[in-house]
Design a protein around this motif. Structure first.
Motif, mmCIF file in Angstrom:
data_model
loop_
_atom_site.group_PDB
_atom_site.id
_atom_site.type_symbol
_atom_site.label_atom_id
_atom_site.label_comp_id
_atom_site.label_asym_id
_atom_site.label_seq_id
_atom_site.Cartn_x
_atom_site.Cartn_y
_atom_site.Cartn_z
ATOM 1 N N GLY A 1 9.162 1.511 4.794
ATOM 2 C CA GLY A 1 9.066 2.127 6.067
ATOM 3 C C GLY A 1 10.192 0.183 6.484
ATOM 4 N N ILE A 2 8.984 -0.393 6.481
ATOM 5 C CA ILE A 2 9.552 -1.617 6.948
ATOM 6 C C ILE A 2 10.913 -2.438 6.204
ATOM 7 N N ILE B 1 8.429 -12.762 -4.748
ATOM 8 C CA ILE B 1 7.087 -13.347 -4.642
ATOM 9 C C ILE B 1 6.605 -13.926 -3.296
ATOM 10 N N PRO B 2 6.942 -14.565 -2.042
ATOM 11 C CA PRO B 2 7.344 -14.376 -0.967
ATOM 12 C C PRO B 2 6.356 -13.356 0.118
ATOM 13 N N GLY B 3 6.951 -12.089 0.288
ATOM 14 C CA GLY B 3 6.205 -10.865 0.699
ATOM 15 C C GLY B 3 5.142 -10.603 -0.085
ATOM 16 N N GLY B 4 5.021 -10.588 -1.465
ATOM 17 C CA GLY B 4 3.735 -10.620 -2.269
ATOM 18 C C GLY B 4 2.653 -11.036 -1.852
ATOM 19 N N ALA B 5 2.413 -12.653 -1.908
ATOM 20 C CA ALA B 5 1.759 -13.335 -1.819
ATOM 21 C C ALA B 5 1.038 -13.229 -0.375
ATOM 22 N N LEU C 1 4.351 -7.423 6.315
ATOM 23 C CA LEU C 1 3.868 -7.080 7.819
ATOM 24 C C LEU C 1 3.185 -5.638 6.919
ATOM 25 N N ALA C 2 3.015 -5.469 5.970
ATOM 26 C CA ALA C 2 2.603 -3.889 5.455
ATOM 27 C C ALA C 2 0.845 -3.817 5.213
ATOM 28 N N PHE C 3 0.617 -5.286 4.915
ATOM 29 C CA PHE C 3 -0.855 -5.279 5.123
ATOM 30 C C PHE C 3 -1.716 -4.648 6.633
ATOM 31 N N ILE C 4 -0.830 -4.362 8.161
ATOM 32 C CA ILE C 4 -1.098 -3.379 8.804
ATOM 33 C C ILE C 4 -1.630 -2.413 8.673
ATOM 34 N N PRO C 5 -3.007 -1.994 8.281
ATOM 35 C CA PRO C 5 -2.893 -0.255 8.435
ATOM 36 C C PRO C 5 -1.881 0.389 8.140
ATOM 37 N N GLY C 6 -1.143 1.294 8.223
ATOM 38 C CA GLY C 6 -0.186 1.857 8.959
ATOM 39 C C GLY C 6 1.326 1.850 9.249
#
Length: 244
Positions: A174-175, A100-104, A164-169
Motif C-alpha cells: 500500500g505505501i 537495502i535502506p527501506g529494509g534495514a 513505514l510498514a513497521f507500523i501495524p496496519g
C-alpha cells in the motif's frame, strides 16, 4: 493451532498479501475478532506462523514473476561482469539499491516497536488512514511513467517508503503503491515494481525467522492454502489494477 484455523489464516494471507490493505494487520485482526488470541497455545504457534504464511505467498510471487526475475538477475550479472547495459540490468540494481535502506530501517523499527504498536485501535486507525490516502493520491495522480521508464530516484523513494510498514496496519504494498502514484507512475507499473520489490524483503523475513517456525500439520496446511489462494489472485489483481 487447529487445521481449520490454519486454513482460515492461509486464505486471509493469500487474499491480502499483495493488496494494499496490510496482510499482517488482517492476520492479527481475524484471530483477535474470533477470540483465538485468548489461547496461550495459539499465541505461541502464531508468533512465527504469520511469517510462514508469507513464505507461501512468496513462492506464488516468485513463480508468477519467475521469467521477470530470470531476466533481471541475468541483466544485473551481465552489467557487472560483461559490461552489457540493458533495462533488466538497470532495474535489477535499482531493486537492490531500493531494498537495502527501506529494509534495514523497517527491520530496526519493526524489531523495537511492532509489539508496542500492535493493538486493534492502532491497526484499525492505520488501515483507515492509509486507505483514504491511497484513494486520494490515486485519484489526483497523473499516470505518465511506464515501468520501463522508472528512474533511480523514483525506485529508491518507493523502496525507502517501505520503512513505514513497521507500523501495524500500514501495508507494505500500500505505501509503495501510494508513493509510486505520487511520483506519477502508472498503476500497473507501480504494482509490478511493488510486487518485485516485496520479494527480497519477504524472503529475508522468512529466513530470519526460520528458526522460530513450529513445524506441524497446520503449519504446512497454512502455507499450502496461502500459496494456492495467492496463485488464483495474482492474475486477477493485475487485471483489476489496469482499470482501478
Amino acid at each position: 493451532m487447529s487445521i481449520l484455523q490454519a486454513i482460515i489464516l492461509g486464505v486471509v494471507q493469500g487474499l491480502t498479501e499483495l493488496l494494499p490493505v496490510s496482510s499482517s494487520a488482517h492476520l492479527y485482526l481475524v484471530p483477535w475478532a474470533l477470540g483465538w488470541l485468548n489461547s496461550s497455545e495459539f499465541e505461541i504457534a502464531f508468533q512465527s506462523f504469520d511469517v510462514a504464511l508469507h513464505a507461501g505467498t512468496l513462492l506464488a510471487i516468485v513463480i508468477f514473476f519467475f521469467k521477470d526475475w530470470l531476466r533481471l538477475i541475468k541483466g544485473g550479472f551481465n552489467q557487472v561482469f560483461k559490461k552489457e547495459k540493458s533495462f533488466e540490468g538497470k532495474m535489477f540494481w535499482y531493486l537492490v539499491i531500493a531494498t537495502i535502506p527501506g529494509g534495514a530501517i523497517g527491520f530496526l523499527l519493526d524489531h523495537f516497536l511492532e509489539d508496542a504498536l500492535k493493538t486493534p485501535l492502532i491497526i484499525g486507525g492505520a488501515l483507515i488512514i492509509m486507505g483514504i490516502i491511497l484513494y486520494v493520491v490515486d485519484k489526483k495522480a497523473k499516470s505518465q511513467v511506464e515501468y520501463e521508464n522508472m528512474t533511480l530516484k523514483q525506485t529508491f523513494l518507493i523502496g525507502l517508503s517501505q520503512a513505514l510498514a513497521f507500523i501495524p496496519g500500514v501495508s507494505r504494498s500500500g505505501i509503495t503503491m501510494t508513493t509510486g502514484r505520487m511520483l506519477g507512475i502508472k498503476r500497473e507499473s507501480v504494482a509490478k515494481y511493488s510486487f518485485l520489490l516485496s520479494t527480497p524483503i519477504v524472503a529475508g523475513a522468512t529466513l530470519y525467522k526460520l528458526k522460530e517456525f513450529v513445524i506441524s500439520v497446520p503449519f504446512f496446511v497454512g502455507i499450502a492454502v496461502s500459496f494456492i489462494v495467492r496463485n488464483i489472485c495474482n492474475k486477477i489483481l493485475i487485471r483489476i489494477l489496469k482499470k482501478r
